[in-house]
Every structure is written in C-alpha cells, then in structure tokens.
Design a protein around this motif. Sequence first.
Motif, PDB file in Angstrom:
ATOM      1  N   ARG A 266       3.473   8.674   3.317  1.00  0.00           N
ATOM      2  CA  ARG A 266       3.069   8.331   1.954  1.00  0.00           C
ATOM      3  C   ARG A 266       4.123   7.425   1.311  1.00  0.00           C
ATOM      4  NH1 ARG A 266      -2.065   9.354   2.677  1.00  0.00           N
ATOM      5  NH2 ARG A 266      -2.629  11.528   2.747  1.00  0.00           N
ATOM      6  N   PRO A 267       3.713   6.589   0.355  1.00  0.00           N
ATOM      7  CA  PRO A 267       4.649   5.615  -0.227  1.00  0.00           C
ATOM      8  C   PRO A 267       5.879   6.247  -0.882  1.00  0.00           C
ATOM      9  CG  PRO A 267       2.388   5.130  -0.899  1.00  0.00           C
ATOM     10  CD  PRO A 267       2.350   6.446  -0.176  1.00  0.00           C
ATOM     11  N   THR A 268       5.720   7.387  -1.516  1.00  0.00           N
ATOM     12  CA  THR A 268       6.866   8.048  -2.142  1.00  0.00           C
ATOM     13  C   THR A 268       6.827   9.531  -1.800  1.00  0.00           C
ATOM     14  OG1 THR A 268       5.580   8.529  -4.125  1.00  0.00           O
ATOM     15  CG2 THR A 268       6.881   6.482  -4.127  1.00  0.00           C
TER      16      THR A 268
ATOM     17  N   ILE B  11       0.539  -3.332 -10.731  1.00  0.00           N
ATOM     18  CA  ILE B  11      -0.853  -3.582 -10.439  1.00  0.00           C
ATOM     19  C   ILE B  11      -1.294  -2.778  -9.217  1.00  0.00           C
ATOM     20  CG2 ILE B  11      -1.087  -5.827 -11.533  1.00  0.00           C
ATOM     21  CD1 ILE B  11      -0.290  -7.123  -8.947  1.00  0.00           C
TER      22      ILE B  11
ATOM     23  N   ASP C  99       8.954  14.959 -13.204  1.00  0.00           N
ATOM     24  CA  ASP C  99       7.954  14.031 -13.746  1.00  0.00           C
ATOM     25  C   ASP C  99       6.588  14.702 -13.863  1.00  0.00           C
ATOM     26  OD1 ASP C  99       7.752  14.207 -10.987  1.00  0.00           O
ATOM     27  OD2 ASP C  99       7.138  12.126 -10.710  1.00  0.00           O
TER      28      ASP C  99
ATOM     29  N   ASP D  64      -3.585 -13.087  -7.239  1.00  0.00           N
ATOM     30  CA  ASP D  64      -2.843 -13.430  -6.021  1.00  0.00           C
ATOM     31  C   ASP D  64      -3.813 -13.716  -4.863  1.00  0.00           C
ATOM     32  OD1 ASP D  64      -3.635 -10.748  -5.962  1.00  0.00           O
ATOM     33  OD2 ASP D  64      -1.866 -10.072  -4.876  1.00  0.00           O
TER      34      ASP D  64
ATOM     35  N   ASN E 149       1.740 -12.875   0.539  1.00  0.00           N
ATOM     36  CA  ASN E 149       2.236 -13.776  -0.506  1.00  0.00           C
ATOM     37  C   ASN E 149       3.751 -13.637  -0.694  1.00  0.00           C
ATOM     38  OD1 ASN E 149       0.102 -15.346  -1.452  1.00  0.00           O
ATOM     39  ND2 ASN E 149      -0.660 -13.756  -2.817  1.00  0.00           N
TER      40      ASN E 149
ATOM     41  N   ASN F  22      -8.876   6.295  -4.321  1.00  0.00           N
ATOM     42  CA  ASN F  22      -7.565   5.647  -4.283  1.00  0.00           C
ATOM     43  C   ASN F  22      -6.418   6.658  -4.274  1.00  0.00           C
ATOM     44  OD1 ASN F  22      -8.563   3.113  -4.124  1.00  0.00           O
ATOM     45  ND2 ASN F  22      -8.054   2.486  -6.201  1.00  0.00           N
TER      46      ASN F  22
ATOM     47  N   ASN G 181       2.775  11.209  -5.560  1.00  0.00           N
ATOM     48  CA  ASN G 181       2.621   9.761  -5.617  1.00  0.00           C
ATOM     49  C   ASN G 181       1.813   9.340  -6.851  1.00  0.00           C
ATOM     50  OD1 ASN G 181       3.094   7.256  -4.199  1.00  0.00           O
ATOM     51  ND2 ASN G 181       0.888   7.175  -3.869  1.00  0.00           N
TER      52      ASN G 181
ATOM     53  N   VAL H 167      -2.584  -8.887   1.003  1.00  0.00           N
ATOM     54  CA  VAL H 167      -2.422 -10.152   0.263  1.00  0.00           C
ATOM     55  C   VAL H 167      -1.081 -10.161  -0.451  1.00  0.00           C
ATOM     56  CG1 VAL H 167      -3.272 -11.483  -1.716  1.00  0.00           C
ATOM     57  CG2 VAL H 167      -4.874 -10.629   0.006  1.00  0.00           C
ATOM     58  N   ARG H 168      -0.736  -9.042  -1.098  1.00  0.00           N
ATOM     59  CA  ARG H 168       0.537  -8.960  -1.804  1.00  0.00           C
ATOM     60  C   ARG H 168       1.709  -9.145  -0.841  1.00  0.00           C
ATOM     61  NH1 ARG H 168      -0.598  -4.374  -5.735  1.00  0.00           N
ATOM     62  NH2 ARG H 168      -2.497  -5.648  -5.821  1.00  0.00           N
TER      63      ARG H 168
ATOM     64  N   HIS I 141      -5.907   1.094 -11.664  1.00  0.00           N
ATOM     65  CA  HIS I 141      -7.059   1.971 -11.879  1.00  0.00           C
ATOM     66  C   HIS I 141      -6.778   3.083 -12.903  1.00  0.00           C
ATOM     67  CE1 HIS I 141     -10.144   0.302  -9.314  1.00  0.00           C
ATOM     68  NE2 HIS I 141      -9.168  -0.058  -8.493  1.00  0.00           N
TER      69      HIS I 141
ATOM     70  N   TYR J 253       1.224   7.070 -12.259  1.00  0.00           N
ATOM     71  CA  TYR J 253       0.613   7.162 -13.592  1.00  0.00           C
ATOM     72  C   TYR J 253       1.699   7.191 -14.675  1.00  0.00           C
ATOM     73  CZ  TYR J 253      -2.713   8.701 -17.188  1.00  0.00           C
ATOM     74  OH  TYR J 253      -3.495   8.804 -18.324  1.00  0.00           O
TER      75      TYR J 253
ATOM     76  N   SER K 165      -5.867  -5.806  -0.782  1.00  0.00           N
ATOM     77  CA  SER K 165      -4.907  -6.063  -1.879  1.00  0.00           C
ATOM     78  C   SER K 165      -3.485  -5.957  -1.372  1.00  0.00           C
ATOM     79  CB  SER K 165      -5.063  -5.035  -3.004  1.00  0.00           C
ATOM     80  OG  SER K 165      -6.387  -4.866  -3.369  1.00  0.00           O
ATOM     81  N   ASN K 166      -3.239  -4.918  -0.608  1.00  0.00           N
ATOM     82  CA  ASN K 166      -1.895  -4.665  -0.092  1.00  0.00           C
ATOM     83  C   ASN K 166      -1.441  -5.794   0.839  1.00  0.00           C
ATOM     84  OD1 ASN K 166       0.271  -2.731   0.003  1.00  0.00           O
ATOM     85  ND2 ASN K 166      -0.250  -2.410   2.152  1.00  0.00           N
TER      86      ASN K 166
ATOM     87  N   LEU L 288      -6.299   8.106  -0.742  1.00  0.00           N
ATOM     88  CA  LEU L 288      -5.809   7.199   0.297  1.00  0.00           C
ATOM     89  C   LEU L 288      -4.337   6.845   0.089  1.00  0.00           C
ATOM     90  CD1 LEU L 288      -8.972   4.928   0.496  1.00  0.00           C
ATOM     91  CD2 LEU L 288      -8.189   6.513   2.273  1.00  0.00           C
ATOM     92  N   ALA L 289      -3.872   6.900  -1.172  1.00  0.00           N
ATOM     93  CA  ALA L 289      -2.452   6.692  -1.497  1.00  0.00           C
ATOM     94  C   ALA L 289      -1.864   5.441  -0.857  1.00  0.00           C
ATOM     95  CB  ALA L 289      -1.638   7.930  -1.098  1.00  0.00           C
ATOM     96  N   ARG L 290      -2.562   4.319  -0.987  1.00  0.00           N
ATOM     97  CA  ARG L 290      -2.057   3.054  -0.456  1.00  0.00           C
ATOM     98  C   ARG L 290      -0.796   2.644  -1.233  1.00  0.00           C
ATOM     99  NH1 ARG L 290      -4.455   3.469   4.200  1.00  0.00           N
ATOM    100  NH2 ARG L 290      -6.676   3.059   4.208  1.00  0.00           N
ATOM    101  N   PRO L 291       0.101   1.887  -0.578  1.00  0.00           N
ATOM    102  CA  PRO L 291       1.380   1.541  -1.218  1.00  0.00           C
ATOM    103  C   PRO L 291       1.241   0.801  -2.548  1.00  0.00           C
ATOM    104  CG  PRO L 291       1.395   0.953   1.116  1.00  0.00           C
ATOM    105  CD  PRO L 291      -0.012   1.355   0.784  1.00  0.00           C
ATOM    106  N   THR L 292       0.240  -0.076  -2.655  1.00  0.00           N
ATOM    107  CA  THR L 292       0.056  -0.798  -3.913  1.00  0.00           C
ATOM    108  C   THR L 292      -1.421  -0.792  -4.266  1.00  0.00           C
ATOM    109  OG1 THR L 292      -0.253  -2.865  -2.691  1.00  0.00           O
ATOM    110  CG2 THR L 292       1.980  -2.378  -3.471  1.00  0.00           C
ATOM    111  N   GLY L 293      -1.729  -1.169  -5.508  1.00  0.00           N
ATOM    112  CA  GLY L 293      -3.118  -1.351  -5.879  1.00  0.00           C
ATOM    113  C   GLY L 293      -3.735  -0.200  -6.671  1.00  0.00           C
TER     114      GLY L 293
ATOM    115  N   ARG M  20       3.793   9.861 -10.106  1.00  0.00           N
ATOM    116  CA  ARG M  20       4.807   8.825 -10.271  1.00  0.00           C
ATOM    117  C   ARG M  20       4.177   7.503 -10.731  1.00  0.00           C
ATOM    118  NH1 ARG M  20       8.393   9.913  -5.398  1.00  0.00           N
ATOM    119  NH2 ARG M  20       7.983  11.995  -6.239  1.00  0.00           N
TER     120      ARG M  20
END
Lengths: 136, 136, 136, 136, 136, 136
Positions: free
Chosen positions: D71-73, F136, D27, F27, B116, F66, F110, B112-113, F78, F115, B109-110, F69-74, F113
């Motif tokens: 980590r992203p943030t 998303i 938060d 996407d 794109n 998820n 993360n 692809v985003r 959930h 949620y 997902s990451n 793993l704390a991926r940047p997006t995605g 933020r």
Amino acid sequence: MSDYKKQRFKRGMDLLKKMGRENLMLDQKELAPELYDISVGHLFGDVWARPGLSLRERQLVTLAANIALARPTGNHSHYRSSEHLGITRKEIVEVIIQVGHYAGWPTISNAVRQYNAVIQEENDIKKGKKKKRELI
Amino acid sequence: MSDYKKQRFKRGMDLLKKMGRENLMLDQKELAPELYDISVGHLFGDVWARPGLSLRERQLVTLAANIALARPTGNHSHYRSSEHLGITRKEIVEVIIQVGHYAGWPTISNAVRQYNAVIQEENDIKKGKKKKRELI
Amino acid sequence: MSDYKKQRFKRGMDLLKKMGRENLMLDQKELAPELYDISVGHLFGDVWARPGLSLRERQLVTLAANIALARPTGNHSHYRSSEHLGITRKEIVEVIIQVGHYAGWPTISNAVRQYNAVIQEENDIKKGKKKKRELI
Amino acid sequence: MSDYKKQRFKRGMDLLKKMGRENLMLDQKELAPELYDISVGHLFGDVWARPGLSLRERQLVTLAANIALARPTGNHSHYRSSEHLGITRKEIVEVIIQVGHYAGWPTISNAVRQYNAVIQEENDIKKGKKKKRELI
Amino acid sequence: MSDYKKQRFKRGMDLLKKMGRENLMLDQKELAPELYDISVGHLFGDVWARPGLSLRERQLVTLAANIALARPTGNHSHYRSSEHLGITRKEIVEVIIQVGHYAGWPTISNAVRQYNAVIQEENDIKKGKKKKRELI
Amino acid sequence: MSDYKKQRFKRGMDLLKKMGRENLMLDQKELAPELYDISVGHLFGDVWARPGLSLRERQLVTLAANIALARPTGNHSHYRSSEHLGITRKEIVEVIIQVGHYAGWPTISNAVRQYNAVIQEENDIKKGKKKKRELI
C-alpha cells in the motif's frame, strides 16, 4: 443506436473475429445489452482497434496485464486468442515467466494451470471428447 | 561466489547496461548485498536474458505488468529503459491506454503522472536545471 | 544443466520433500521444464533454503502473503505444508484472522473456505473416500 | 463508552506501547474518534492481543502481508515496531526476499526503499539532524 | 461471552437476517467459533450497524469494493443481499459498469459471470431444479 | 472529431463541471490528447452520465472502489468531488470504515491520510496560505 456507435460496434466485432473471440462476452449481452455494446464497441472498436501498436503487441501487453492481475475468471480466452494471432506456446510461456517475476510466484502457478487447462480442452475438442469450449 | 553466480551476475549487468539501468537497485546493494545479487543475477541474468521473446517485447510486457500493478515506487525507471530500447512515446502511451482498460482508470492516471514526471526530469537534466535522475 | 543448477535443484527438491510438497508444480514440468527448474531450483533451492529465518517462520510469512494476495489457485498446498511442518490448526486460524484484518474480510472468507476444503479432503483420504489430493 | 470498550481500548493501548506504536494513528483520532477507537480497541485490543501466536510471529505475518500488499502508506511503522520487538535487520531482509518472490519484484524494490528510509530517519534522529519521526 | 459481546452478536445477527444473510459464514463457525463471533459481532454488529449511511448505501459501497477487489469467492452473496434490500437488477448492473471502469475490464467479466450464476441459481430454486443455494 | 465524439465530450465536460472536476486530467491532455478525449468523453460522457444510479450514488461507489484499490495517486480528487456533490464528512468517514473492513486496515490508514491532507489543503486555501490545489 447512433451511426458512430454502429460503426464502432462493427469495428469491434470485426476485430473480435480476427482474434477468434467473436463468441465471447455473450453473458454480458444476456444480462445487460448496453454493457455488451460498451465492451464490443468501446473496448474492442475504439481501444483495441487503435493504431500505434501491432495487434500482436497489443495482445502481448494485455496477456501480461491479465497474468499480473490474476483475476478469478476471464484469462483463459486470452491464451486462445494469443495462439489464434500466431503467438507461439514458447512465447506465451516466456510471458508467464517474465510477468510472474513482477507479479509473484502464485501468478505463475495460476497462469500455468489456466494455460494447461486451455491446451487440454483444445485437445479434447480435436479428439471429439468435448463439443464446446467452456473455459473463458 | 560460485562461477555460475559470477557468470549470471555478469550476464545480468551486461543486460542492465544495454537497457540503461546499470545504476539502479543500488539501495538493495546497500541494505543487503545478497538481494542485489539475486536481482542482478537471477532476475536480469537468468530471466530477462532468456531467449524466446525479443528484448523489446520483454520490456513491453514488463511495462504492462508494472502499469497494471501500480506499485507506489519502481515504475519510473521502466519508462526510461523503454525509451532507451527505442520504444517510442506514442507506443508507451498506447500501452498505458490498453493496459489501463484492463487494470482500471486509476492506473491510467497514475501511469500518466509518472511518465510525465520522467519526461519533465529528462528535460530538466538536458537544460542543466537538474544534475541527477531521482525518479526510480 | 550446470553443476550449480544441479546442486540448487537438489537443494530445492530436498526442501520440498521436508515440506511434503515434492509432488507439486508438476504441471509446470509438463508445460515448460525450464520453468519447473526455476521454481524448484531458484525459489526453493536458493530462496526458501536461505538461512536467517527458521523454516517454520518462512512458511508462516509465505502463508500470510498468500492469504493476503488471495490468488484464485495455489494457496491450498500451503495449508498442507504448514501442517506438515508442525504448525497447528489453531495457529493457522490465527494467521487467517490477523492477516485478514490487513487484507480485508473477503480474504478471511476465502481462506476459511480453502482451509476447510483441505481439511475435508484429508479426511476423505483417511476414510478411503478419495484416493488423490486434488486441491493444490 | 461501555466497560467492554474501555477495557479493550486499554488492552490495545498497552500493546501499542509494548510495540512502540503508541503515537501512531493520531490522524484517525483527529478525523474520526470512533474510528480511532475501532483501530486501538478492536484491531489491537481484540485481534493483536489474541493468544495462539507469539507477538513476534504476529508481527512477522503482519509485516509479510503489508509487504505483499504494498500500500502507498502505512508500512514504514511496521519496520520500526518489528525492530522494537527484537526482530533483527537480517530477519527483516529475509522477510522482504521471501515475500517478494510471492508478491513480485516491485514489492521488493518498494520494501527496500521504505526500510532504507526508516533506517536513514533513525540515524538522523540519533545524530540530532531530525527531531521527529515523519515516516509512518 | 461478555454482555457487550452478546449484545453486538445479537445486533449483528438481527442485521444479517434483515439482509437475508443469516445462513452465511457457517464455515467460519465450524472451523473457528471465535472468528465467527468477530464476523457477526464486530463486522455486522459494530460496523454494518453504524449510523451515518443508510443500509442501502452501505450495501452499495460494499458491493462496489467487492467487485473492485474481485476475490475468488465471497462475492455471490452480496448480489443476493443487494436484491434482498431492494436494489434492482438495473442498479446492480450500473454498479458493475461504473466500478469496472475503475478496477478494469476483467472485474466486469468476473462480476457479470458471478451475477448471472446467482440469477440462474435463484431460477433453478424457484423451478424446483435445485434445493439449496450453493453460491456464496 | 465526429459529432458523436463532440457530443459525448460536451456531456462529459458538463458533468465534470457539476462535480467540480473540470480542471483535472490536464496532464493527460498534455501527454496524449486522444487519451484525454477518452477520459472526458467515454468515462464521464458515456459512463458517469448513464441513468440508473443517482450521481450521489455513482460517486459513493466510485469512492468505495478507489479506497479499496488504494492506488498511489488519483484518490484525493474524489474526496473533493464527493463534498462538492453534498456528501458530508461524516458520510465519507463511514465509507472509509465500511470499505476498509473489506479491503484491509492499510486502506483505512491510507484513506484517512489522504482525506486529512485534502481537508488541510482546503483550509490553507481559505486562509490564503496556499493558492493552488495540488493534491489530485
């Protein structure tokens, strides 16, 4: 099993043989036959068998991902199938050096240790000191 | 700067130009010039410039490692330099699918985003909607 | 090898000796001498030898990164070099507790297991039960 | 709240003030007050407040772990509290270089981008261009 | 130890017994008794003992996190405590399959290997071939 | 497309609708229709649709993986599908607290933020301030 699943299983198993990996993942078969079917059928039959990249390149990017992720087990067999597909020792070392700069020095140390262990085991088998491959 | 460091910096910068990456890492230059020298000189001049793998394959395994690690920033530019080196969109998608099965669906997902977004930005630049590449 | 590379190799090796690490990474030397040169020369000679942080602090942040990343191998030696540089057992435990809260409880368990194994091995060597350090 | 929890909350809040972090994690307070209590009371009151490492060293190893994990943030605030505790820009750059070699180049790029953004935001606040810190 | 800490330690130990985990983390006790107190008291007494999720669900999400993170050690005991709490083998396999698609195939291989080893060890103990559980 | 692939795609799409996720992953469809088919058909039609765990539990373990793993997006979607399936805000917070102790405090920050951002967006949509879900 549906015809589709039978076909993709066969396609996966054919590919595994081509890579010298046909005796792997048998612990999945023992614990959960349906998981073994997903691994052989989906991962190898439907993903690895896709066109768009040569098998050599697919193996190279998989080796790269595995070195980067440095999971506790499961990498050793990819050094073996890389060599089985004709990727040379020199090339594998280059993948370790290149990826290690993106994933950090401990992934270099880890990969070197694993690859050396695989080389050692192969030598032991050739010399008759060992009968079975144990590093997977 | 020693002669050796000057040479490796030049070698690194030449390679960065070949990959269309010569305007990257300038934020490192701003914050810490010595770090910029390590990145250009060591990473590109001494590592990326090594023989043993073609530049295409070195880019493929680096793309693979980056997709697998899914760091918050820093991946976008590798889709661009991949295309700059002649790796096709179809091939990049195959790397995403293949690596994603080894690093997990959120890395698909990451990727692809991100890819794109790069394609969109390139289109916006061609159409004159945007003047500068911002995704790095 | 260029003069620069000879100098940085020497600088790296001197530092490794200061840290009690001079017998490590020999498996890299065996598999790929050029990689060993990068590890000794670049990582230790050009990075670890930088000014700006004391050697104690550089070891502390490296130990922290390694505990956080929890790679399968390669951490044991950093407990040893930490002690070699005068970092106490109490301080190492504090790094484990502090970092473990940022990297998760399994990294605490993993670090405790590794550090206990190192302590055990050192005791075995002192008592003559063991001749060679094997945990690296 | 028990007396113990009140005390550890106060100890945590006192430490957060000392680090310039007292306006963070609000938060968490909004979403789940009990989680905020765990973060202030346990993480800062019971862990960060432990003896055995100086506050400077505890901040250095935490910064190292955060850079490594990428980590992203959540990293931006640690560059700020590092500076608040007297760790210099030069020292922070050294932590980035050192840790980046153990966690991989994308963690260097990511840390440089984050730290530059924090420096920019602080400048904007000084010049009156911005009223509130937004990078956390 | 304060009354609060005594209470939370007892609460944690009671929960550990309910999960069949009361003999774990003793290496923490040996190396650093205060860390053992944090693990039993805070992690099990204050976190695991929270309401809001059933113990079964708390174990399921913890198993999921551990499979996803695939740390080198520390996972084996969670297959055991899952079974101790009545989670079936079939359900554990489903967690492996589901999580493995989000964390990547090597985490599936790793989990299968670990879970099979636990099952084997339990069988060996039942048959008297082994006296003590060693996989933790 | 084979009958099997058509069936699994339908099974996947039905499940996505049940979870309120039918407008996601578009996407992927745009970039690579075959990847979209793998995601809908294999991931949702063949994996998520498996028996052995309730849909609620499958969502809980996926949310856990998820967060860890704390991926940047995605991840945002959930939290939404969890609520769509009847998992309460209180329960989601418990998953964050529990998993965060196994994956480290930055994964707590993360997740909180992300949620909170989802909750905010839903409120903005209810109040007519926003027309489209963007997280998303």
